[in-house]
Design a protein around this motif. Structure first.
Motif, short mmCIF file in Angstrom:
data_model
loop_
_atom_site.label_atom_id
_atom_site.label_comp_id
_atom_site.label_asym_id
_atom_site.label_seq_id
_atom_site.Cartn_x
_atom_site.Cartn_y
_atom_site.Cartn_z
N LEU A 82 0.83 -1.20 0.00
CA LEU A 82 0.00 0.00 0.00
C LEU A 82 0.87 1.26 0.00
CD1 LEU A 82 -2.85 1.03 -0.10
CD2 LEU A 82 -3.00 0.76 2.38
N ASN A 83 1.97 1.24 0.74
CA ASN A 83 2.92 2.36 0.69
C ASN A 83 3.40 2.57 -0.74
OD1 ASN A 83 2.87 3.00 3.44
ND2 ASN A 83 4.61 1.69 3.92
N LYS A 84 3.69 1.48 -1.45
CA LYS A 84 4.15 1.59 -2.84
C LYS A 84 3.06 2.16 -3.73
CE LYS A 84 6.28 -0.95 -6.66
NZ LYS A 84 5.68 -0.03 -7.61
N SER A 85 1.82 1.75 -3.52
CA SER A 85 0.71 2.29 -4.30
C SER A 85 0.56 3.79 -4.08
CB SER A 85 -0.59 1.57 -3.96
OG SER A 85 -0.54 0.23 -4.37
N ILE A 86 0.70 4.21 -2.83
CA ILE A 86 0.63 5.64 -2.51
C ILE A 86 1.77 6.39 -3.19
CG2 ILE A 86 0.86 7.34 -0.63
CD1 ILE A 86 -0.69 5.24 1.13
N ALA A 87 2.99 5.84 -3.10
CA ALA A 87 4.15 6.47 -3.73
C ALA A 87 3.98 6.55 -5.25
CB ALA A 87 5.43 5.71 -3.36
N ASP A 88 3.48 5.48 -5.85
CA ASP A 88 3.26 5.47 -7.30
C ASP A 88 2.25 6.53 -7.70
OD1 ASP A 88 5.06 3.36 -7.53
OD2 ASP A 88 3.50 1.83 -7.76
N TYR A 89 1.16 6.65 -6.94
CA TYR A 89 0.15 7.67 -7.23
C TYR A 89 0.76 9.07 -7.14
CZ TYR A 89 -3.85 10.73 -6.84
OH TYR A 89 -4.73 11.77 -7.05
N CYS A 90 1.55 9.30 -6.10
CA CYS A 90 2.17 10.62 -5.92
C CYS A 90 3.13 10.93 -7.06
CB CYS A 90 2.87 10.69 -4.57
SG CYS A 90 1.73 10.71 -3.18
N ARG A 91 3.94 9.98 -7.43
CA ARG A 91 4.87 10.20 -8.56
C ARG A 91 4.10 10.54 -9.83
NH1 ARG A 91 7.90 5.90 -6.37
NH2 ARG A 91 9.91 6.64 -5.64
N ALA A 92 3.06 9.79 -10.11
CA ALA A 92 2.27 10.00 -11.33
C ALA A 92 1.60 11.38 -11.34
CB ALA A 92 1.21 8.91 -11.48
N ASN A 93 1.36 11.93 -10.14
CA ASN A 93 0.68 13.22 -10.03
C ASN A 93 1.62 14.34 -9.58
OD1 ASN A 93 -2.40 12.83 -10.48
ND2 ASN A 93 -1.67 11.00 -9.41
N LYS A 94 2.92 14.06 -9.63
CA LYS A 94 3.96 15.05 -9.33
C LYS A 94 3.80 15.66 -7.93
CE LYS A 94 4.69 16.15 -14.19
NZ LYS A 94 5.23 14.89 -14.48
N ILE A 95 3.53 14.79 -6.95
CA ILE A 95 3.42 15.19 -5.55
C ILE A 95 4.60 14.58 -4.80
CG2 ILE A 95 2.02 15.04 -3.45
CD1 ILE A 95 -0.44 14.60 -5.32
N LEU A 96 5.31 15.39 -4.03
CA LEU A 96 6.42 14.87 -3.24
C LEU A 96 5.91 13.83 -2.25
CD1 LEU A 96 8.30 18.19 -2.39
CD2 LEU A 96 8.93 16.49 -4.11
N VAL A 97 6.66 12.74 -2.12
CA VAL A 97 6.23 11.66 -1.22
C VAL A 97 7.40 11.15 -0.39
CG1 VAL A 97 6.53 9.84 -2.96
CG2 VAL A 97 4.95 9.48 -1.05
N ASN A 98 7.11 10.90 0.87
CA ASN A 98 8.07 10.29 1.78
C ASN A 98 7.41 9.04 2.34
OD1 ASN A 98 8.93 10.02 4.88
ND2 ASN A 98 10.66 10.72 3.67
N VAL A 99 8.02 7.89 2.09
CA VAL A 99 7.54 6.64 2.65
C VAL A 99 8.49 6.27 3.78
CG1 VAL A 99 7.01 4.22 2.22
CG2 VAL A 99 6.56 5.93 0.44
N ASP A 101 10.75 4.67 6.32
CA ASP A 101 11.59 3.47 6.34
C ASP A 101 11.74 2.77 5.00
OD1 ASP A 101 12.06 3.81 9.07
OD2 ASP A 101 10.36 2.56 9.64
N ASP A 102 11.48 3.47 3.89
CA ASP A 102 11.66 2.87 2.57
C ASP A 102 12.13 3.93 1.58
OD1 ASP A 102 11.63 1.35 0.25
OD2 ASP A 102 9.79 0.29 0.81
N THR A 103 13.41 4.24 1.62
CA THR A 103 13.95 5.33 0.81
C THR A 103 13.79 5.08 -0.69
OG1 THR A 103 16.17 4.35 0.92
CG2 THR A 103 15.64 6.04 2.55
N GLU A 104 13.69 3.84 -1.12
CA GLU A 104 13.52 3.54 -2.54
C GLU A 104 12.19 4.09 -3.08
OE1 GLU A 104 14.05 -0.57 -3.45
OE2 GLU A 104 15.94 -0.69 -2.36
N LEU A 105 11.19 4.22 -2.22
CA LEU A 105 9.88 4.70 -2.64
C LEU A 105 9.73 6.22 -2.49
CD1 LEU A 105 7.56 1.92 -1.16
CD2 LEU A 105 8.42 2.13 -3.52
N CYS A 106 10.70 6.88 -1.90
CA CYS A 106 10.61 8.31 -1.60
C CYS A 106 11.08 9.17 -2.77
CB CYS A 106 11.49 8.65 -0.39
SG CYS A 106 11.01 7.84 1.13
N THR A 107 10.43 10.31 -2.92
CA THR A 107 10.95 11.35 -3.81
C THR A 107 11.58 12.45 -2.99
OG1 THR A 107 8.82 12.49 -3.93
CG2 THR A 107 9.30 10.87 -5.66
N VAL A 108 11.32 12.46 -1.71
CA VAL A 108 11.91 13.44 -0.81
C VAL A 108 12.04 12.83 0.58
CG1 VAL A 108 9.72 14.50 -0.17
CG2 VAL A 108 11.79 15.83 0.00
#
Length: 108
Positions: A82-99, A101-108
């Motif tokens: 679910l964290n990955k789904s949230i991160a994917d949605y944010c990336r697709a919509n150009k919203i900064l995301v921090n997940v 304990d999972d730096t691979e999914l973060c844009t910030v």
């Protein structure tokens, strides 16, 4: 390597998960904005300005919880998929995301 940055917080910050980690993120962000949306099935005591959105988050209803003008999304859920789904949605919509304990999914 960590690079300190300045983030324009014109839109709300959205926090998924209001356990101890999510609450620490709310506390941190409340020093910079009072435009915070907390998304959880259960809530602890939190500052009165935090908007509470109660509900069960699924990969299909993520857009229901994130305004298009969100400045930042923090996902502090224990469900990695679910964290990955949230991160994917944010990336697709150009919203900064921090997940948390999972730096691979973060844009910030």
């Amino acid at each position: 390597m960590i690079l300190p940055i300045v983030v324009n917080m014109d839109g709300p910050a959205v926090i998924f998960g209001c356990g101890s980690v999510g609450m620490r993120k709310i506390e941190l962000l409340s020093g910079y904005t009072d435009d915070i949306i907390a998304v959880s099935e259960e809530f602890q005591a939190m500052p009165p300005f935090v908007v509470r959105k109660k509900g069960t988050v699924t990969s299909r209803n993520i857009p229901d919880f994130i305004p298009k003008n969100a400045s930042l999304v923090v996902s502090a859920l224990s469900d990695r998929a679910l964290n990955k789904s949230i991160a994917d949605y944010c990336r697709a919509n150009k919203i900064l995301v921090n997940v948390v304990d999972d730096t691979e999914l973060c844009t910030v």
